[in-house]
Design a protein around this motif. Structure first.
Motif, PDB file in Angstrom:
ATOM      1  N   LEU A  55       2.399   1.512  -3.515  1.00  0.00           N
ATOM      2  CA  LEU A  55       1.462   1.873  -4.568  1.00  0.00           C
ATOM      3  C   LEU A  55       0.962   3.306  -4.394  1.00  0.00           C
ATOM      4  O   LEU A  55       0.740   4.014  -5.376  1.00  0.00           O
ATOM      5  CB  LEU A  55       0.282   0.888  -4.601  1.00  0.00           C
ATOM      6  N   LEU A  56       0.800   3.726  -3.139  1.00  0.00           N
ATOM      7  CA  LEU A  56       0.403   5.121  -2.906  1.00  0.00           C
ATOM      8  C   LEU A  56       1.463   6.071  -3.460  1.00  0.00           C
ATOM      9  O   LEU A  56       1.153   7.050  -4.134  1.00  0.00           O
ATOM     10  CB  LEU A  56       0.221   5.373  -1.412  1.00  0.00           C
ATOM     11  N   THR A  57       2.730   5.759  -3.170  1.00  0.00           N
ATOM     12  CA  THR A  57       3.825   6.608  -3.655  1.00  0.00           C
ATOM     13  C   THR A  57       3.852   6.627  -5.183  1.00  0.00           C
ATOM     14  O   THR A  57       3.950   7.699  -5.805  1.00  0.00           O
ATOM     15  CB  THR A  57       5.171   6.083  -3.138  1.00  0.00           C
ATOM     16  N   GLY A  63       1.413   5.911  -7.202  1.00  0.00           N
ATOM     17  CA  GLY A  63       0.207   6.562  -7.692  1.00  0.00           C
ATOM     18  C   GLY A  63       0.348   8.076  -7.645  1.00  0.00           C
ATOM     19  O   GLY A  63      -0.027   8.788  -8.575  1.00  0.00           O
ATOM     20  N   LEU A  64       0.932   8.552  -6.551  1.00  0.00           N
ATOM     21  CA  LEU A  64       1.149   9.984  -6.393  1.00  0.00           C
ATOM     22  C   LEU A  64       2.088  10.495  -7.496  1.00  0.00           C
ATOM     23  O   LEU A  64       1.833  11.518  -8.129  1.00  0.00           O
ATOM     24  CB  LEU A  64       1.751  10.252  -5.019  1.00  0.00           C
ATOM     25  N   ALA A  76       0.841  -1.202   0.000  1.00  0.00           N
ATOM     26  CA  ALA A  76       0.000   0.000   0.000  1.00  0.00           C
ATOM     27  C   ALA A  76       0.873   1.248   0.000  1.00  0.00           C
ATOM     28  O   ALA A  76       0.618   2.192  -0.757  1.00  0.00           O
ATOM     29  CB  ALA A  76      -0.919  -0.017   1.222  1.00  0.00           C
ATOM     30  N   VAL A  77       1.932   1.238   0.831  1.00  0.00           N
ATOM     31  CA  VAL A  77       2.831   2.393   0.869  1.00  0.00           C
ATOM     32  C   VAL A  77       3.461   2.599  -0.509  1.00  0.00           C
ATOM     33  O   VAL A  77       3.516   3.716  -1.029  1.00  0.00           O
ATOM     34  CB  VAL A  77       3.924   2.199   1.939  1.00  0.00           C
TER      35      VAL A  77
END
Lengths: 383, 301, 283
Positions: free
Chosen positions: B281-283, B285-286, B278-279
């Motif tokens: 993919l969030l990065t 994605g951002l 999650a960490v």
């Protein structure tokens, strides 16, 4: 120069192609018949209701500014783009839905698109190989093509080992080798420098004359179109603005766009006009009234302009000539010729191209009078 | 010329090829396109999308369900591992982008062939060594009374015995990611016209000013993309914590491995993995939202 | 050592205008050159260290070595363990390289020659395997492999490594494909080739060096894989990275310097070959 060549080519066209002689004399057979072709990309129309016929053995040029649809038209003929509506007939056969392979056309691309992993001979023989022409026959034909194109001795070279002009000739050879019904050329000289371009024009002209090939040639270069074409189709905003022999387009432009783009003519405002018999009109323009040819049928006062080519203007007056008075605003020397821009209070900016000897004594700011013989001005409708 | 030309113009048969479908389109029809992409889609869905979805579902439905996550966050080891891993990855991406960027920039502007060759060699050597050998070499380098300690001794400094510390792990990660960042940033710098810098300096800017006001803004999207990728990859480092961090290193990779193979607790391992993913993919994605797909794609060395 | 571009006249003009800027420039230039020199040294040191130590005849680690010789290489040849580990790695890497080409090459035509919606997403989506945290990804694969019985199997490892090799192949070949003008295919088709003929005779032929380069890099990627093998491999499956990893985990065996050196040489040659191929394809 171009006039005599055009006349020669048209005159010779009947004897050029054996198939021609079976036709009734006069009207050459239509090879490519383009019927009401339209093409749009989403909302944007690229071609609108384009109809055109290309006759046996002629070189027809599609001439127009960029974005006028000339390359799109070529792509539709080649089969790279599907038309939105309309048909393309090749010798009466509808080819609009066929793959490029089954159309039987040849094409010369802007950047040649030679196969970099094949030798010159393999490039030229590629279409023959696909047609399952036997090896011996293939080699013979490739040899003939190379001889014709003055590429002897280069058959084993790869495209990257050739000069631009040689690559261009290989591209021509590849398109000609399998004897297609029609050859499409997409700005084939665009990538060459000026001197080479003129040499290649000679070569294409020679090939066209000797082989009697039917060619559709795309260019945005008006000079190139004049040098090569039997007929020219001038394109504008997805439509064919005018089709005709170069001389006809030059001396009798169909409208102001053709006059301006092709003949580079001055478009002068007309005060009033009256249509006379036999395609002539009486026109009042500036301070003078002249009798000149016309291509308009409109009797209305507006919607017409007088097209006067730059080279029609001279300092010597002649009877019945159009008179333009103004101040010299700009002078550009082109060797034997000089371009003079005149600022006329009535007609606006008028540009003349005159023999340098004729310009003696002219200076910026000087008031002068220029004259155009009545026969060389044309009254045309505004496009 | 004439007779030769005449014989070539003899009519040849049209193409013998026939296509079943009468309508031909130069654009590859979508059903063909879909068929051609099927193998890749099968691999992607079967071995990337499906495993990740299954992992997420497993982490929520096996063991104690949502409690798996509580267990990770509430255990001291889990918290420490997560914090250390994220902080180390941030540090690593900052260092990798800075040092890799400097290296790439010097390769870009260096005009001495020999110096360029050495710089390229420095970028490539870690790739040639491979994952395990790289870390093995660093183990030797950092080991007690190893070459690093000897070098420090020569300089009159005290030995540091870094091996089996989090610092050693960070060093190993930086060592792997600097060439990676250098590689992707070299591509970014290559796309920047050097004459812009000269122009800025011609206008009176100092070298530093020219770089910060002209080059950096132009390179920034590429730098962001590269940093995000380095961060996401760093989160998952496995060999480096295992070899350089030793048995007790508080890194997520070791934590996860312990839960699967030592405690046989797949649910908690899966929860920990989902957190890590999650960490990452969030990065990513951002970064995707910030700089766009093309740049992110080009940043993958 | 790391000379910048010689100061030119424009720089001189700028410097006269702002004398302080020159001092600042010198400082930044020196600082960045120093940082680059230090980084370069640090990046090269481990490789040099391993290579030098591999020619040590000492039975323990010391740098520089006391006695030189080929002792490590002899030990390597005498121990059958390393040979069989290499053999397993190669047996996995070869199908991985071939399969990655089979999976990726057709995709290139969809990405570069069609107007399929979402085709651009494939470019990034195809890279997922190498940009997500590998240890978390390995757990996800573990879950699936446990479910379908691929844990500890040869084909399981091939499939797992394939997910890492596909992105590598995609990167190399897609870049090459974008350099092949579509006009070449059109020219072939006008000359009488069907689409498939044009693809085979022109596009794929021109793509071949890049595919080969991608294959070499996919092979190297698989050969280097050290994480999946720990999560997905069985007790009897010892690939070369796994063998080295286990050996280093339980103590520093000097013989590994010899393997490492040989691997470095082989990988550099393979990657050099790949780069050469990719460059040849670009022409």
């Amino acid at each position: 120069m171009s006039d005599s060549r055009t006349a020669g080519a048209l005159g010779a066209s009947a004897s050029r192609e054996p198939a021609m002689s079976t036709e009734p004399s006069g009207a050459p057979e239509t090879v490519l018949d383009i019927q009401a072709l339209s093409k749009s990309y989403g909302e944007t129309p690229a071609l609108e209701e384009v109809s055109l016929d290309v006759r046996q053995g002629e070189l027809l040029t599609l001439l127009g500014p960029s974005g006028s649809g000339k390359t799109t038209l070529l792509k539709v003929i080649a089969g790279f783009e599907a038309p939105t509506s309309g048909r393309v007939l090749l010798r009466g056969r509808d080819i609009s839905r066929l793959s490029p392979a089954r159309r039987g056309v040849g094409m010369v691309f802007q950047h040649y698109a030679l196969f970099p992993h094949m030798t010159v001979a393999q490039n030229v023989g590629y279409g023959l190989k696909l047609r399952r022409v036997g090896r011996a026959e293939r080699e013979r034909r490739v040899g003939e093509m190379l001889e014709l194109l003055r590429l002897e001795g280069l058959e084993g070279r790869y495209p990257r080992q050739l000069s631009g002009g040689q690559q261009q000739r290989v591209a021509l050879g590849r398109a000609l080798a399998y004897d297609p019904e029609v050859i499409l050329m997409d700005e084939p000289l665009g990538a060459l420098d000026r001197a080479l371009r003129i040499e290649m024009e000679e070569q294409i002209r020679g090939l066209h004359r000797d082989l009697g090939a039917t060619i559709v040639y795309v260019t945005h270069d008006q000079r190139e179109a004049l040098a090569l074409s039997d007929r020219i189709a001038i394109m504008r905003a997805g439509r064919v603005a005018s089709v005709g022999a170069p001389e006809q387009l030059y001396t009798r432009p169909a409208d102001s766009f053709v006059a301006g783009f092709f003949a580079n003519a001055n478009l002068l405002p007309v005060v009033e006009h009256e249509l006379l018999a036999e395609g002539h009109a009486r026109v009042r323009c500036g301070g003078s009234e002249i009798r000149c040819p016309t291509t308009t049928t409109s009797v209305a006062g507006d919607g017409v302009v007088l097209a006067v080519r730059r080279r029609s203007l001279r300092r010597a007056a002649s009877p019945g000539a159009l008179r333009i008075a103004g101040v010299v605003a700009e002078m550009l020397l082109f060797g034997d010729e000089q371009e003079i821009s005149l600022q006329s209070p009535v007609l606006g900016r008028v540009v003349a191209m005159m023999d340098s000897r004729d310009c003696a004594g002219l200076a910026l700011g000087m008031e002068v009078e220029l004259f155009a013989p009545a026969g060389e001005a044309v009254l045309v409708p505004v496009a | 010329m004439g007779p030769a030309g005449r014989s070539v113009t003899a009519n040849l048969p049209a193409s013998p090829r026939r296509e079943a479908d009468g309508r031909w389109s130069a654009i590859l029809p979508n059903r063909w396109a879909l068929l051609l992409v099927a193998p890749l889609l099968a691999v992607l869905f079967g071995f990337v999308v499906y495993p990740l979805v299954k992992l997420t579902i497993d982490s929520l439905t096996t063991g104690n369900g949502i409690g798996n996550y509580e267990a990770v966050f509430q255990s001291a080891a889990g918290r420490r591992a997560l914090i250390t891993t994220v902080l180390a990855s941030m540090l690593v991406s900052a260092l990798a982008v800075t040092l890799g960027g400097l290296l790439a920039w010097h390769i870009r502007i260096c005009r001495h062939r020999a110096v360029r060759a050495v710089l390229w060699l420095a970028v490539l050597a870690p790739f040639w060594m491979g994952t395990v050998v790289k870390n093995y070499a660093i183990v030797i380098l950092l080991s007690a009374e190893g070459p690093l300690d000897k070098l420090l001794e020569l300089l009159g400094l005290a030995p540091v015995s870094l091996l089996y510390t989090s610092t050693a792990v960070a060093i190993g990660m930086v060592y792997t990611m600097v060439p990676y960042a250098a590689f992707s940033l070299y591509g970014v710098f290559l796309g920047i016209d050097e004459s812009l810098l000269d122009a800025a300096r011609g206008l009176g800017a100092s070298r530093a000013r020219a770089i910060t006001s002209v080059m950096l803004p132009l390179a920034m999207p590429g730098i962001v993309a590269s940093g995000a990728l380095v961060f996401a990859i760093s989160l998952g480092f496995y060999v480096t914590p295992v070899l350089l961090g030793g048995a007790q290193a508080p890194f997520m990779a070791s934590f996860i491995q312990d839960y699967i193979f030592t405690f046989f607790d797949y649910p908690i391992a899966s929860a920990a993995s989902v957190i890590l993913l999650a960490v990452a993919l969030l990065t990513l994605g951002l970064a995707l939202a910030l700089v766009g797909r093309g740049r992110l794609q080009r940043a993958v060395a | 050592m790391f000379a910048r571009t010689p100061p030119d006249t424009t720089a001189g003009v700028a410097a006269r205008r702002q004398p302080r800027a020159l001092l600042g420039d010198r400082f930044t230039a020196a600082a960045s050159a120093a940082a680059v020199a230090a980084t370069t040294f640090a990046l090269l040191a481990p490789a040099v260290l391993v290579a030098v130590l591999s020619f040590s005849n000492d039975s323990f680690f010391d740098f520089p070595p006391h006695a030189w010789g080929l002792r490590q290489y002899r030990t390597l040849l005498e121990d059958p363990r390393w040979g069989s580990a290499l053999w397993l790695s190669a047996r996995i890497a070869l199908p991985v390289a071939v399969l990655s080409a089979l999976v990726v090459v057709p995709t290139l035509f969809t990405i570069h020659r069609s107007r399929l919606p979402w085709r651009g997403v494939l470019q990034v989506g195809g890279l997922t395997g190498i940009i997500i945290p590998i240890s978390a990804y390995a757990v996800a694969m573990y879950g699936v492999f446990a479910q379908i019985g691929l844990l500890g199997t040869y084909w399981g490892l091939v499939l797992a490594n394939l997910t890492l090799a596909v992105p590598v192949m995609l990167l190399v070949t897609s870049a090459a494909m974008s350099r092949i003008p579509v006009e070449l295919e059109l020219a072939a088709m006008v000359a009488g080739a069907s689409r498939v003929q044009a693809w085979l005779a022109i596009t794929l032929r021109l793509l071949a060096p890049a595919i080969l380069a991608g294959g070499v890099l996919a092979f190297v990627t698989s050969l280097d894989e050290a994480v999946f093998i720990n999560f997905l491999g069985g007790p009897g499956q010892e690939t070369l990275p796994k063998a080295i990893l286990d050996s280093v985990r339980y103590g520093l065996d000097p013989v590994i310097t010899a393997i490492a050196t040989l691997l470095m040489v082989a990988t550099s040659l393979a990657m050099g070959l790949a780069a050469q191929l990719a460059r040849r394809g670009a022409r």
